[in-house]
Scaffold this motif. Structure first.
Motif, PDB file in Angstrom:
ATOM      1  N   MET A   1       0.849  -1.188   0.000  1.00 19.51           N
ATOM      2  CA  MET A   1       0.000   0.000   0.000  1.00 19.51           C
ATOM      3  C   MET A   1       0.885   1.238   0.000  1.00 19.51           C
ATOM      4  O   MET A   1       1.858   1.313   0.725  1.00 19.51           O
ATOM      5  N   ARG A   2       0.501   2.201  -0.821  1.00 18.95           N
ATOM      6  CA  ARG A   2       1.284   3.431  -0.915  1.00 18.95           C
ATOM      7  C   ARG A   2       0.696   4.503  -0.012  1.00 18.95           C
ATOM      8  O   ARG A   2      -0.509   4.678   0.059  1.00 18.95           O
ATOM      9  N   HIS A   3       1.577   5.210   0.654  1.00 14.93           N
ATOM     10  CA  HIS A   3       1.166   6.347   1.478  1.00 14.93           C
ATOM     11  C   HIS A   3       1.393   7.596   0.635  1.00 14.93           C
ATOM     12  O   HIS A   3       2.526   8.051   0.480  1.00 14.93           O
ATOM     13  N   ARG A   4       0.322   8.116   0.077  1.00 18.50           N
ATOM     14  CA  ARG A   4       0.405   9.239  -0.853  1.00 18.50           C
ATOM     15  C   ARG A   4       0.779  10.521  -0.126  1.00 18.50           C
ATOM     16  O   ARG A   4       0.305  10.793   0.967  1.00 18.50           O
ATOM     17  N   GLY A   5       1.601  11.313  -0.794  1.00 22.04           N
ATOM     18  CA  GLY A   5       1.977  12.612  -0.268  1.00 22.04           C
ATOM     19  C   GLY A   5       1.149  13.713  -0.908  1.00 22.04           C
ATOM     20  O   GLY A   5       0.271  13.465  -1.733  1.00 22.04           O
ATOM     21  N   THR A   6       1.464  14.935  -0.558  1.00 22.82           N
ATOM     22  CA  THR A   6       0.706  16.069  -1.096  1.00 22.82           C
ATOM     23  C   THR A   6       0.898  16.220  -2.598  1.00 22.82           C
ATOM     24  O   THR A   6       0.000  16.689  -3.288  1.00 22.82           O
ATOM     25  N   GLY A   7       2.073  15.818  -3.116  1.00 19.16           N
ATOM     26  CA  GLY A   7       2.310  15.907  -4.557  1.00 19.16           C
ATOM     27  C   GLY A   7       1.275  15.132  -5.349  1.00 19.16           C
ATOM     28  O   GLY A   7       0.787  15.590  -6.385  1.00 19.16           O
ATOM     29  N   TYR A   8       0.920  13.954  -4.857  1.00 14.52           N
ATOM     30  CA  TYR A   8      -0.083  13.137  -5.541  1.00 14.52           C
ATOM     31  C   TYR A   8      -1.458  13.793  -5.458  1.00 14.52           C
ATOM     32  O   TYR A   8      -2.167  13.891  -6.458  1.00 14.52           O
ATOM     33  N   TRP A   9      -1.832  14.236  -4.270  1.00 15.52           N
ATOM     34  CA  TRP A   9      -3.177  14.790  -4.081  1.00 15.52           C
ATOM     35  C   TRP A   9      -3.357  16.104  -4.822  1.00 15.52           C
ATOM     36  O   TRP A   9      -4.463  16.421  -5.280  1.00 15.52           O
ATOM     37  N   LEU A  10      -2.303  16.881  -4.980  1.00 17.11           N
ATOM     38  CA  LEU A  10      -2.404  18.123  -5.751  1.00 17.11           C
ATOM     39  C   LEU A  10      -2.530  17.834  -7.253  1.00 17.11           C
ATOM     40  O   LEU A  10      -3.122  18.614  -7.991  1.00 17.11           O
ATOM     41  N   TRP A  11      -1.976  16.724  -7.710  1.00 21.28           N
ATOM     42  CA  TRP A  11      -2.015  16.373  -9.131  1.00 21.28           C
ATOM     43  C   TRP A  11      -3.325  15.704  -9.521  1.00 21.28           C
ATOM     44  O   TRP A  11      -3.805  15.846 -10.639  1.00 21.28           O
ATOM     45  N   THR A  12      -3.927  14.964  -8.627  1.00 25.23           N
ATOM     46  CA  THR A  12      -5.091  14.133  -8.935  1.00 25.23           C
ATOM     47  C   THR A  12      -6.280  14.971  -9.395  1.00 25.23           C
ATOM     48  O   THR A  12      -6.608  15.994  -8.812  1.00 25.23           O
ATOM     49  N   ASN A  13      -6.910  14.489 -10.475  1.00 20.37           N
ATOM     50  CA  ASN A  13      -8.157  15.061 -10.972  1.00 20.37           C
ATOM     51  C   ASN A  13      -8.936  13.898 -11.569  1.00 20.37           C
ATOM     52  O   ASN A  13      -8.579  13.381 -12.630  1.00 20.37           O
TER      53      ASN A  13
END
Length: 190
Positions: A1-13
Motif C-alpha cells: 500500500m502506498r502512502h500518498r503525499g501532497t504531490g499526488y493529491w495536488l495532481w489528482t483530478n
C-alpha cells in the motif's frame, strides 16, 4: 500500500483520463508514472517513487509541452522515474547489475494481456520477452549510430544509456525467470 503525499493529491483530478505505468523493482521500490492531457491541451505527468514500506521517496508533477501525446509524456515520465531511482539508490559497483525499469507499453491490447491472470512463470516469461525485444532495439540503435559519420553527443549518450538499461533489465529479468524455473522444478515430485 502506498502512502500518498501532497504531490499526488495536488495532481489528482478524477475527471481527466490518464495512462499509467507501474512497476515494483527487485529491491521493493515501487514506481508509478501517470500521464494525462489537461483541458488546455498540455501533457501533465505525475511521477511517484515509493519505498518498500510504501512511503514516498519522491513525488513530482510536471507540465509538458502543448500538443504532446500522452504516450510520449508517459515515456518521458518513466525516464525521469529511472533518474530518481538511480539518484536515491545506494552505490552499486559498475560491474553489478543496476536496477532498471521495464519498457513502457501503451498499446491497449498488449496492456490487457498483461492484466490477465497469469502464473508467475508466465508473467516472468512475458517480462523476459519484453526485455529481449528492448535489448535488440537498443543494440540496433547503437549500431546504427556507430556506423554514422556524424553523431550528436547527446543522442549518443541517450542511446548508450538506453543500451545499458536494456542490458541490466534483461539480466535482472532472466535471473528471476531462471530462479522461478529452478524453484518450480524443485517443487515437482520426482
Amino acid at each position: 500500500m502506498r502512502h500518498r503525499g501532497t504531490g499526488y493529491w495536488l495532481w489528482t483530478n478524477t475527471r481527466l483520463p490518464f495512462q499509467t505505468y507501474e512497476e515494483v523493482l527487485g529491491n521493493g521500490v515501487q514506481v508509478e508514472v501517470r500521464a494525462r492531457i489537461s483541458p488546455l491541451g498540455f501533457a501533465q505527468v505525475f511521477i511517484g517513487v515509493y519505498g518498500r514500506n510504501g512511503w514516498a521517496i519522491s513525488e513530482e508533477s510536471h507540465d509538458r509541452h502543448g500538443g504532446e501525446p500522452r504516450a510520449l509524456a508517459l515515456r518521458w515520465g518513466v525516464a525521469r522515474a529511472r533518474e530518481i531511482v538511480l539518484e536515491t539508490q545506494a552505490f552499486v559497483a559498475p560491474h553489478r547489475v543496476q536496477l532498471a525499469l521495464g519498457p513502457v507499453i501503451t498499446d491497449e491490447s498488449v496492456l490487457a494481456l498483461r492484466c490477465m491472470e497469469m502464473t508467475e512463470r508466465e508473467r516472468l516469461k512475458l517480462k523476459s520477452d519484453d526485455a529481449w525485444i528492448e535489448y535488440q532495439a537498443a543494440k540496433a540503435s547503437v549500431l546504427t549510430l556507430m556506423r554514422s559519420t556524424k553523431v550528436d553527443p547527446r543522442v549518443w549518450a541517450e542511446q548508450k544509456e538506453r543500451l545499458l538499461q536494456a542490458i541490466d533489465r534483461r539480466a535482472c529479468v532472466q535471473r528471476a525467470y531462471l530462479s522461478c524455473l529452478r524453484s518450480m522444478s524443485a517443487a515437482e515430485p520426482q
